[in-house]
Design a protein around this motif. Structure first.
Motif, PDB file in Angstrom:
ATOM      1  N   ALA A 138     -40.775 -63.364 -18.120  1.00  0.00           N
ATOM      2  CA  ALA A 138     -41.341 -62.379 -17.539  1.00  0.00           C
ATOM      3  C   ALA A 138     -40.872 -60.863 -17.693  1.00  0.00           C
ATOM      4  N   LEU A 139     -41.187 -60.520 -19.456  1.00  0.00           N
ATOM      5  CA  LEU A 139     -40.628 -59.152 -19.681  1.00  0.00           C
ATOM      6  C   LEU A 139     -41.647 -58.428 -19.478  1.00  0.00           C
ATOM      7  N   ASP A 140     -41.479 -57.169 -18.542  1.00  0.00           N
ATOM      8  CA  ASP A 140     -42.524 -55.708 -18.310  1.00  0.00           C
ATOM      9  C   ASP A 140     -41.929 -54.739 -18.295  1.00  0.00           C
ATOM     10  N   LEU A 141     -42.263 -54.013 -19.960  1.00  0.00           N
ATOM     11  CA  LEU A 141     -41.470 -52.843 -20.317  1.00  0.00           C
ATOM     12  C   LEU A 141     -42.779 -51.819 -19.820  1.00  0.00           C
ATOM     13  N   ARG A 142     -42.282 -50.958 -18.395  1.00  0.00           N
ATOM     14  CA  ARG A 142     -43.388 -50.473 -18.243  1.00  0.00           C
ATOM     15  C   ARG A 142     -43.057 -48.629 -19.336  1.00  0.00           C
ATOM     16  N   ALA A 143     -44.643 -47.785 -18.739  1.00  0.00           N
ATOM     17  CA  ALA A 143     -44.362 -46.668 -19.944  1.00  0.00           C
ATOM     18  C   ALA A 143     -43.273 -45.730 -19.162  1.00  0.00           C
ATOM     19  N   ASN A 144     -43.698 -45.587 -18.242  1.00  0.00           N
ATOM     20  CA  ASN A 144     -42.936 -44.719 -17.919  1.00  0.00           C
ATOM     21  C   ASN A 144     -41.634 -43.921 -18.139  1.00  0.00           C
ATOM     22  N   ARG A 145     -41.031 -42.795 -18.246  1.00  0.00           N
ATOM     23  CA  ARG A 145     -39.240 -42.445 -18.850  1.00  0.00           C
ATOM     24  C   ARG A 145     -38.852 -42.347 -17.191  1.00  0.00           C
ATOM     25  N   TYR A 146     -37.695 -42.398 -18.021  1.00  0.00           N
ATOM     26  CA  TYR A 146     -35.972 -41.475 -17.190  1.00  0.00           C
ATOM     27  C   TYR A 146     -35.322 -41.606 -17.248  1.00  0.00           C
ATOM     28  N   ILE A 147     -33.921 -40.565 -16.618  1.00  0.00           N
ATOM     29  CA  ILE A 147     -33.027 -40.536 -17.402  1.00  0.00           C
ATOM     30  C   ILE A 147     -31.765 -40.130 -16.485  1.00  0.00           C
ATOM     31  N   TRP A 148     -30.583 -40.831 -16.763  1.00  0.00           N
ATOM     32  CA  TRP A 148     -29.939 -40.840 -15.241  1.00  0.00           C
ATOM     33  C   TRP A 148     -28.669 -39.803 -15.549  1.00  0.00           C
ATOM     34  N   TYR A 149     -28.932 -38.508 -15.027  1.00  0.00           N
ATOM     35  CA  TYR A 149     -27.987 -37.935 -15.107  1.00  0.00           C
ATOM     36  C   TYR A 149     -26.742 -37.458 -13.567  1.00  0.00           C
ATOM     37  N   GLY A 150     -25.769 -36.725 -13.716  1.00  0.00           N
ATOM     38  CA  GLY A 150     -25.293 -36.563 -12.505  1.00  0.00           C
ATOM     39  C   GLY A 150     -24.980 -35.151 -12.495  1.00  0.00           C
ATOM     40  N   THR A 151     -24.948 -34.384 -10.939  1.00  0.00           N
ATOM     41  CA  THR A 151     -24.589 -33.122 -10.713  1.00  0.00           C
ATOM     42  C   THR A 151     -23.239 -32.662  -9.703  1.00  0.00           C
TER      43      THR A 151
ATOM     44  N   SER B  77     -23.037 -36.245  -6.990  1.00  0.00           N
ATOM     45  CA  SER B  77     -24.452 -36.301  -6.791  1.00  0.00           C
ATOM     46  C   SER B  77     -25.182 -37.156  -7.384  1.00  0.00           C
ATOM     47  N   THR B  78     -26.553 -37.954  -7.744  1.00  0.00           N
ATOM     48  CA  THR B  78     -26.836 -38.727  -9.017  1.00  0.00           C
ATOM     49  C   THR B  78     -28.355 -37.727  -9.191  1.00  0.00           C
ATOM     50  N   PHE B  79     -28.716 -38.096 -10.147  1.00  0.00           N
ATOM     51  CA  PHE B  79     -29.681 -37.340 -10.016  1.00  0.00           C
ATOM     52  C   PHE B  79     -30.568 -37.931 -11.376  1.00  0.00           C
ATOM     53  N   ILE B  80     -31.757 -38.889 -11.306  1.00  0.00           N
ATOM     54  CA  ILE B  80     -32.493 -39.496 -12.221  1.00  0.00           C
ATOM     55  C   ILE B  80     -33.828 -38.240 -12.250  1.00  0.00           C
ATOM     56  N   VAL B  81     -33.928 -38.213 -13.575  1.00  0.00           N
ATOM     57  CA  VAL B  81     -35.368 -37.706 -13.605  1.00  0.00           C
ATOM     58  C   VAL B  81     -36.150 -38.962 -14.356  1.00  0.00           C
ATOM     59  N   GLU B  82     -37.468 -39.004 -13.680  1.00  0.00           N
ATOM     60  CA  GLU B  82     -38.783 -39.815 -13.988  1.00  0.00           C
ATOM     61  C   GLU B  82     -40.194 -39.178 -15.135  1.00  0.00           C
ATOM     62  N   CYS B  83     -40.476 -38.841 -15.644  1.00  0.00           N
ATOM     63  CA  CYS B  83     -42.321 -38.646 -15.925  1.00  0.00           C
ATOM     64  C   CYS B  83     -42.681 -39.293 -16.231  1.00  0.00           C
ATOM     65  N   ASP B  84     -44.093 -39.575 -16.701  1.00  0.00           N
ATOM     66  CA  ASP B  84     -44.783 -39.898 -17.599  1.00  0.00           C
ATOM     67  C   ASP B  84     -45.077 -39.445 -18.237  1.00  0.00           C
ATOM     68  N   PRO B  85     -45.497 -41.050 -20.041  1.00  0.00           N
ATOM     69  CA  PRO B  85     -45.568 -40.979 -21.152  1.00  0.00           C
ATOM     70  C   PRO B  85     -46.348 -39.633 -21.841  1.00  0.00           C
ATOM     71  N   GLN B  86     -46.970 -38.748 -21.132  1.00  0.00           N
ATOM     72  CA  GLN B  86     -48.506 -37.814 -21.828  1.00  0.00           C
ATOM     73  C   GLN B  86     -47.501 -37.110 -21.416  1.00  0.00           C
ATOM     74  N   THR B  87     -45.826 -36.368 -20.381  1.00  0.00           N
ATOM     75  CA  THR B  87     -45.464 -35.381 -20.357  1.00  0.00           C
ATOM     76  C   THR B  87     -44.383 -35.738 -21.180  1.00  0.00           C
ATOM     77  N   TRP B  88     -44.219 -36.491 -21.348  1.00  0.00           N
ATOM     78  CA  TRP B  88     -42.885 -36.483 -22.148  1.00  0.00           C
ATOM     79  C   TRP B  88     -42.564 -35.943 -23.668  1.00  0.00           C
ATOM     80  N   THR B  89     -44.038 -36.910 -23.836  1.00  0.00           N
ATOM     81  CA  THR B  89     -44.833 -36.136 -25.304  1.00  0.00           C
ATOM     82  C   THR B  89     -44.809 -34.764 -25.512  1.00  0.00           C
ATOM     83  N   LYS B  90     -45.643 -34.268 -24.662  1.00  0.00           N
ATOM     84  CA  LYS B  90     -46.268 -33.273 -24.431  1.00  0.00           C
ATOM     85  C   LYS B  90     -44.543 -32.360 -24.038  1.00  0.00           C
ATOM     86  N   THR B  91     -44.021 -32.852 -23.629  1.00  0.00           N
ATOM     87  CA  THR B  91     -42.836 -31.591 -23.844  1.00  0.00           C
ATOM     88  C   THR B  91     -41.805 -31.929 -24.643  1.00  0.00           C
TER      89      THR B  91
END
Ligand SMILES: Cc1cc2nc3c(=O)[nH]c(=O)nc-3n(C[C@H](O)[C@H](O)[C@H](O)COP(=O)(O)OP(=O)(O)OC[C@H]3O[C@@H](n4cnc5c(N)ncnc54)[C@H](O)[C@@H]3O)c2cc1C
Length: 378
Positions: free
Chosen positions: A154-167, A198-212
């Motif tokens: 059972a695979l459930d692709l969620r709507a939020n987006r995230y990106i994995w950076y370092g710093t 450090s690891t720096f993962i950023v997450e936002c919802d799909p509306q924020t992602w599109t609006k940006t």
């Protein structure tokens, strides 16, 4: 026993180590598509309890892993420029690459054969040539797709987006930072995993992602934009990309964990949202549970049935907690009206695994401050 392993991530390597340790006569071969030093991502986190499990399972790799650790006991929540620290939470971070290198060395020392840069397409050929085929091939598992009828994933692709950076900005604790702008809310999950990074993962919802307008941005523009959103937190340091891309979290479950001589393990079997930071821990504890099942049972079929029976309730419990945590971050915008201390309290208790009483025991000063803010004191 002849064991073929697809995937040289934490799950595959650790299982190979534990089986070879238990019986040097096992013939174990790991096929890994990448080279020993190619890896995605930055650091991974372990809790104190996981470390105790790793020590019991293999004290040699445990000693190597803990030598490289960055340890902390605080979760920091940053909201409206205020930082609230909650102590009494034991965590450690290590670079994923360092962890893999330690496990690779240990496996090779014990006589495990690792074929790097070997991508497996013909899963059936490998399966027919062994007593046990371990599918440790990660979240997009080829083995799981090849035998989808048997595993019934059972695979459930969620709507939020995230990106994995370092710093190179060091976050001395698991730091959850919230920043808002006209597009919406951005949450960062960060922690140091080496003396410099450090690891720096950023997450936002799909509306924020599109609006940006991220869809139209290049990788460099994305990195600059996100760096700007968190400029205050990064303190002049740049974000570092490792071919970083926006991803949707994939929640993986399987109705059946094994069939005949094939078993799924780690991310191929299940995923838990990164906000509870447990993917590597679960993968390595799966390996421990599966290796133990082989100690306790004479045949492959009995061992696999034992593994599923004993491990499934633990995983379901974790996935339930991780689901609550994931839902919280998917709806983070609803909590932004809270004061920093209120937000910190709600965040700490979001998965249902940490209670008011737990927090009071771990960090009485935090709970006193929280109660004061609610006028609950004398
Ligand atoms: C953004 C993000 C943050 C995370 N943060 C944390 C954290 O803080 N703490 C934590 O514990 N975990 C974290 N994780 C999760 C962690 O990365 C995984 O859960 C963990 O690595 C699972 O181990 P695994 O061995 O099952 O799979 P993987 O580590 O994915 O290993 C699978 C291996 O199989 C190989 N492979 C795949 N297909 C084939 C094929 N056909 N042939 C040959 N080789 C193949 C791949 O190259 C890979 O090396 C995070 C994950 C993400 C995405």
């Amino acid at each position: 026993m002849k064991i073929n392993v697809i995937g040289g991530g934490p799950a595959g390597l650790y299982f190979a180590i534990l089986m070879k340790k238990a019986d040097a006569a096992h013939q174990i071969r790991i096929c890994e598509r990448n080279g020993p030093n190619d890896t995605f991502g930055w650091g991974v986190v372990f809790s104190g309890k996981t470390l105790a499990n790793l020590r019991t399972a293999d004290d040699v790799s445990h000693a190597e892993i803990t030598k490289e650790f960055e340890a902390w006991d605080n979760v920091d929540v940053v909201h409206r420029d205020a930082k609230i620290s909650i102590h009494g939470n034991s965590f450690s971070g290590i670079a994923r690459l360092q962890l893999l290198n330690i496990l690779q060395r240990r496996a090779e020392q014990l006589g495990v054969e690792i074929d790097f840069r070997t991508e497996i397409h013909d899963v059936e050929a490998l399966r027919s040539d062994c007593d046990l085929l371990l599918a440790a091939d990660g979240v997009n598992s080829t083995v799981r797709s090849r035998y989808a009828e048997q595993f019934q994933p059972a695979l459930d692709l969620r709507a939020n987006r995230y990106i994995w950076y370092g710093t190179h900005q060091l976050f001395h604790g698991l730091t959850l930072t919230f920043r808002e702008n006209s597009a919406g809310v951005f949450a960062a999950h960060s922690y140091k995993f080496s003396p410099t990074t450090s690891t720096f993962i950023v997450e936002c919802d799909p509306q924020t992602w599109t609006k940006t307008g991220f869809e139209q941005m290049s990788s460099e523009q994305t990195l600059d934009y996100v760096g700007e959103v968190f400029a205050q937190d990064l303190n002049g340091h740049k974000l570092l990309s490792n071919n970083s891309k926006w991803i949707n979290f994939l929640l993986v479950k399987n109705r059946n964990w094994f069939f005949e001589n094939v078993v799924l393990i780690g991310d191929a079997l299940h995923t838990a949202h990164f906000s509870i930071g447990s993917g590597t821990k679960l993968a390595m504890e799966d390996a421990i549970a599966l290796a133990e099942s082989f100690q306790l049972n004479a045949s492959v079929s009995e061992a696999l049935a034992h593994f599923e029976k004993t491990r499934r309730p633990v995983i379901e419990d974790y996935q339930a907690a991780a689901f609550e945590s994931m839902r919280w971050f998917e709806n983070a915008g609803e909590h932004m009206h809270l004061s920093p201390i209120e937000l910190a309290y709600v965040l700490m208790t979001r998965s249902g695994r940490v209670s008011y009483e737990d927090l009071k025991r771990r960090d009485p000063a935090f709970i006193s401050e929280y109660e004061l803010s609610h006028g609950l004191h004398g």
